[in-house]
Scaffold this motif. Structure first.
Motif, mmCIF file in Angstrom:
data_model
loop_
_atom_site.group_PDB
_atom_site.id
_atom_site.type_symbol
_atom_site.label_atom_id
_atom_site.label_comp_id
_atom_site.label_asym_id
_atom_site.label_seq_id
_atom_site.Cartn_x
_atom_site.Cartn_y
_atom_site.Cartn_z
ATOM 1 N N HIS A 1 -19.855 -21.905 9.894
ATOM 2 C CA HIS A 1 -18.302 -21.558 10.347
ATOM 3 C C HIS A 1 -18.118 -21.337 11.663
ATOM 4 C CE1 HIS A 1 -17.529 -21.448 5.665
ATOM 5 N NE2 HIS A 1 -18.779 -20.567 5.799
ATOM 6 N N ARG A 2 -16.869 -21.542 11.990
ATOM 7 C CA ARG A 2 -16.501 -21.418 13.466
ATOM 8 C C ARG A 2 -15.547 -20.268 13.747
ATOM 9 N NH1 ARG A 2 -14.364 -26.517 16.036
ATOM 10 N NH2 ARG A 2 -12.597 -25.994 15.058
ATOM 11 N N TYR A 3 -15.889 -19.462 14.475
ATOM 12 C CA TYR A 3 -14.892 -18.146 14.585
ATOM 13 C C TYR A 3 -14.572 -17.906 15.967
ATOM 14 C CZ TYR A 3 -17.448 -17.205 10.462
ATOM 15 O OH TYR A 3 -17.907 -17.091 8.992
ATOM 16 N N SER A 4 -13.527 -19.189 16.576
ATOM 17 C CA SER A 4 -13.359 -19.011 18.016
ATOM 18 C C SER A 4 -11.578 -19.243 18.180
ATOM 19 C CB SER A 4 -13.866 -20.297 18.594
ATOM 20 O OG SER A 4 -13.418 -21.611 18.062
ATOM 21 N N MET B 1 -18.377 -11.259 9.061
ATOM 22 C CA MET B 1 -18.541 -9.819 9.160
ATOM 23 C C MET B 1 -17.613 -9.158 9.818
ATOM 24 S SD MET B 1 -22.625 -9.366 8.447
ATOM 25 C CE MET B 1 -23.234 -10.054 10.083
ATOM 26 N N SER B 2 -17.146 -9.414 10.871
ATOM 27 C CA SER B 2 -16.366 -8.916 11.898
ATOM 28 C C SER B 2 -14.823 -9.174 11.491
ATOM 29 C CB SER B 2 -16.697 -9.153 13.267
ATOM 30 O OG SER B 2 -16.519 -10.521 13.553
ATOM 31 N N GLY B 3 -14.736 -9.812 10.417
ATOM 32 C CA GLY B 3 -13.341 -9.960 10.033
ATOM 33 C C GLY B 3 -12.414 -11.128 10.701
ATOM 34 N N ARG B 4 -13.354 -11.926 11.322
ATOM 35 C CA ARG B 4 -12.602 -13.042 12.055
ATOM 36 C C ARG B 4 -12.678 -14.379 10.839
ATOM 37 N NH1 ARG B 4 -14.306 -13.840 18.075
ATOM 38 N NH2 ARG B 4 -12.363 -14.410 18.352
ATOM 39 N N THR B 5 -11.962 -15.049 11.139
ATOM 40 C CA THR B 5 -11.366 -16.165 9.997
ATOM 41 C C THR B 5 -11.792 -17.383 10.503
ATOM 42 O OG1 THR B 5 -9.613 -14.975 9.335
ATOM 43 C CG2 THR B 5 -9.928 -17.413 8.700
#
Ligand code: ZN
Length: 87
Positions: free
Chosen positions: A84-87, A68-72
């Motif tokens: 999913h992993r957004y790090s 939601m915050s636009g991270r991939t």
């Protein structure tokens, strides 16, 4: 007796040659099929392990899912993990 031995030797030689041919043709055929056709679970796990420590190497094939915050998502494409992993 010697005739029989000769026949048997010929048969065995033919058999050995056939075995050699079969063995020789297998390794050549395998690499063509194995990597693309069937990505086994072990191969997927190895891929995940290989791409995990090196973000640079994994950058080519990423999941690409966005939160939601636009991270991939930084996991590999088609990752087995449910999250999913957004790090
Ligand atoms: Zn993902």
């Amino acid at each position: 007796m010697s005739k029989m031995d000769g026949l048997r030797a010929m048969r065995e030689a033919k058999y050995a040659a056939a075995q050699k041919a079969a063995k020789a043709s297998k390794p050549a055929a395998r690499p063509k099929v194995a990597p693309d056709a069937k990505p086994s679970k072990a191969a997927a796990a190895a891929k995940a392990l290989a791409s995990d420590p090196g973000p640079a190497a994994a950058s080519e094939e990423l999941c690409g899912h966005r939160n939601m915050s636009g991270r991939t998502c930084t996991r590999e494409a088609g990752h087995a993990a449910k999250s999913h992993r957004y790090s």
